[in-house]
Design a protein around this motif. Structure first.
Motif, PDB file in Angstrom:
ATOM      1  N   LEU A  85       3.078   1.595  -0.534  1.00 41.98           N
ATOM      2  CA  LEU A  85       3.857   2.705  -0.408  1.00 41.98           C
ATOM      3  C   LEU A  85       3.202   3.672   0.650  1.00 41.98           C
ATOM      4  O   LEU A  85       4.082   4.311   1.372  1.00 41.98           O
ATOM      5  N   GLU A  86       1.772   3.737   0.872  1.00 36.53           N
ATOM      6  CA  GLU A  86       1.358   4.577   2.043  1.00 36.53           C
ATOM      7  C   GLU A  86       0.175   3.703   2.499  1.00 36.53           C
ATOM      8  O   GLU A  86      -0.601   3.105   1.855  1.00 36.53           O
ATOM      9  N   SER A  87      -0.244   3.655   3.976  1.00 37.85           N
ATOM     10  CA  SER A  87      -1.266   3.097   4.503  1.00 37.85           C
ATOM     11  C   SER A  87      -1.713   4.124   5.596  1.00 37.85           C
ATOM     12  O   SER A  87      -1.085   4.371   6.519  1.00 37.85           O
ATOM     13  N   GLU A  88      -2.830   4.381   5.476  1.00 37.32           N
ATOM     14  CA  GLU A  88      -3.685   5.296   6.612  1.00 37.32           C
ATOM     15  C   GLU A  88      -5.088   4.577   6.966  1.00 37.32           C
ATOM     16  O   GLU A  88      -5.897   5.063   6.419  1.00 37.32           O
ATOM     17  N   PRO A  89      -4.997   3.464   7.726  1.00 34.28           N
ATOM     18  CA  PRO A  89      -6.143   2.829   7.989  1.00 34.28           C
ATOM     19  C   PRO A  89      -7.139   3.579   8.823  1.00 34.28           C
ATOM     20  O   PRO A  89      -6.702   4.302   9.475  1.00 34.28           O
ATOM     21  N   PRO A  90      -8.331   3.710   8.438  1.00 30.90           N
ATOM     22  CA  PRO A  90      -9.001   2.787   7.340  1.00 30.90           C
ATOM     23  C   PRO A  90      -9.404   3.368   6.299  1.00 30.90           C
ATOM     24  O   PRO A  90     -10.562   3.215   5.610  1.00 30.90           O
ATOM     25  N   HIS A  91      -8.959   4.489   5.871  1.00 31.43           N
ATOM     26  CA  HIS A  91      -9.520   5.170   4.636  1.00 31.43           C
ATOM     27  C   HIS A  91      -8.407   5.326   3.507  1.00 31.43           C
ATOM     28  O   HIS A  91      -8.980   5.964   2.454  1.00 31.43           O
ATOM     29  N   ARG A  92      -7.123   5.066   3.601  1.00 31.64           N
ATOM     30  CA  ARG A  92      -6.251   5.518   2.414  1.00 31.64           C
ATOM     31  C   ARG A  92      -5.350   4.407   2.205  1.00 31.64           C
ATOM     32  O   ARG A  92      -4.648   4.130   3.245  1.00 31.64           O
ATOM     33  N   SER A  93      -4.866   3.948   1.004  1.00 32.01           N
ATOM     34  CA  SER A  93      -3.539   3.210   0.753  1.00 32.01           C
ATOM     35  C   SER A  93      -3.229   3.521  -0.512  1.00 32.01           C
ATOM     36  O   SER A  93      -4.025   3.612  -1.473  1.00 32.01           O
ATOM     37  N   VAL A  94      -1.874   3.203  -0.827  1.00 33.51           N
ATOM     38  CA  VAL A  94      -1.343   3.474  -2.102  1.00 33.51           C
ATOM     39  C   VAL A  94      -0.311   2.501  -2.175  1.00 33.51           C
ATOM     40  O   VAL A  94       0.541   1.999  -1.735  1.00 33.51           O
ATOM     41  N   THR A  95      -0.317   1.787  -3.426  1.00 26.93           N
ATOM     42  CA  THR A  95       0.299   0.656  -3.979  1.00 26.93           C
ATOM     43  C   THR A  95       0.780   0.636  -5.246  1.00 26.93           C
ATOM     44  O   THR A  95       0.300   1.281  -6.334  1.00 26.93           O
ATOM     45  N   THR A  96       2.132  -0.019  -5.482  1.00 25.62           N
ATOM     46  CA  THR A  96       2.214  -0.215  -6.942  1.00 25.62           C
ATOM     47  C   THR A  96       1.783  -1.480  -7.190  1.00 25.62           C
ATOM     48  O   THR A  96       1.322  -2.191  -6.503  1.00 25.62           O
ATOM     49  N   GLU A  97       1.656  -1.644  -8.847  1.00 18.85           N
ATOM     50  CA  GLU A  97       1.073  -2.839  -9.488  1.00 18.85           C
ATOM     51  C   GLU A  97       1.591  -3.051 -10.636  1.00 18.85           C
ATOM     52  O   GLU A  97       1.862  -2.273 -11.561  1.00 18.85           O
ATOM     53  N   ARG A  98       2.138  -4.352 -10.609  1.00 17.75           N
ATOM     54  CA  ARG A  98       2.755  -4.662 -12.148  1.00 17.75           C
ATOM     55  C   ARG A  98       2.252  -6.284 -12.317  1.00 17.75           C
ATOM     56  O   ARG A  98       2.313  -7.288 -11.333  1.00 17.75           O
TER      57      ARG A  98
END
Length: 327
Positions: free
Chosen positions: A249-262
């Motif tokens: 969903l969001e990616s700000e290398p190299p310090h933050r990422s947001v993902t869904t998971e199922r």
């Protein structure tokens, strides 16, 4: 020593707080970089803070709330304007609605925190700049001076606690509310190394295995926002297989990422994972904020021994991967 000075200046529209501590500068800095530590002194004792986001990078955000004795909550945020590692943090600080939206009816303050070495250890200086006389009068009238003195007075105990947040401590899981859990671990490596190890399929297949006895035959990594990922694990003897999939969903290398998971082939809502990486003494603080659809799913997942499996993976990452990953 605790807070040594609290002074407001109506001419310059500032509130200045100074504290001196018998600890190295790095220890004082880490107390602000680590949300587990920050929330132990940012709110007054009767209104403790809980940080649900702490993305300490320029342009990043922190979101938090304070909980009063009657269970009521007050929500607020930081936006990081400037950072000089080990020396300075500059943020905009404001209020928020319960859903996290900025409360535009309340003033926004500029806060500048500086850190310096002293003969006896280190010093913290925090200067709050108010936008107008009216804003300063409003917030001082709400008890801001007394609240900051009470809250920051707790820093003594936090910076003196060396064991709870040290590198080498096992993976820690903290329940924040009915749906959110924060996983924390200091990993012995640089932020760039740890980020690369989380996004290189060949490296992931080596360390992201949980307990011994598993392999990772499928490792499809999402490299751009909107792409999907898929991870599958199989027991060495072939008796079991499972996996997870989701979207970046969001990616700000190299310090933050947001993902869904199922879980693959499972119906119903999944989780949302927000990972942040922050440089601290001893390595990189990996913070994973997991938002589950409800408390029942949260408790079911935690009951599987997830934290123990994650610890085994992170220990494997340190021992088998990081020494081989170029800085």
């Amino acid at each position: 020593m605790p807070i040594t000075s609290v002074a407001s200046n109506p001419d310059t529209l500032t509130l200045t707080v100074i504290g001196d501590y018998p600890v190295p500068l790095e220890r004082l800095w880490d107390a602000w970089a680590d949300p587990r530590q920050l929330e132990r002194f940012w709110g007054p004792p009767t209104w403790p803070a809980t940080f649900t986001r702490h993305d300490m990078a320029v342009g990043g955000w922190s979101q938090y709330h304070m909980t009063g004795p009657d269970g009521s909550t007050a929500h607020a945020w930081f936006r990081f304007v400037a950072i000089e590692p080990g020396r300075k943090i500059e943020v905009d600080d404001g209020f928020a609605h319960q859903d996290g939206r900025v409360d535009e009816s309340m003033p926004v303050m500029r806060m500048i925190f500086t850190f310096e070495e002293t003969p006896g250890g280190s010093r913290f200086t925090g200067v709050t700049h108010f936008p107008t006389v009216e804003a300063m009068e409003q917030l001082v009238g709400m008890g801001m001076v007394e609240g900051m003195q009470s809250a920051l007075g707790q820093m003594d105990d936090v910076v003196a606690d060396l064991a709870s947040f040290a590198a080498g401590r096992a993976t820690d899981a903290q329940i924040l509310d009915d749906t959110r859990v924060r996983i924390s671990r200091v990993i012995r490596g640089t932020v760039d190394q740890v980020w690369r190890a989380h996004h290189d399929p060949e490296l992931l297949k080596v360390w992201l295995l949980g307990p011994d006895g598993w392999t990772m035959p499928v490792c499809e990594v999402a490299s751009a926002v909107g792409e999907s990922y898929r991870y599958e694990w199989e027991a060495v003897d072939g008796s079991q297989r499972f996996g997870f999939e989701g979207e970046l969903l969001e990616s700000e290398p190299p310090h933050r990422s947001v993902t869904t998971e199922r879980m693959i082939r499972m119906h119903g809502p999944g989780a949302v994972n927000e990972m942040t990486l922050t440089a601290v003494e001893g390595g990189t603080l990996m913070t994973l904020l997991i938002a589950y659809p409800n408390a029942e799913v949260r408790d079911m997942v935690l009951g599987t021994g997830m934290t123990d499996g994650m610890e085994r993976s992170y220990a494997r990452l340190e021992s088998e991967i990081l020494a081989a990953v170029p800085v």
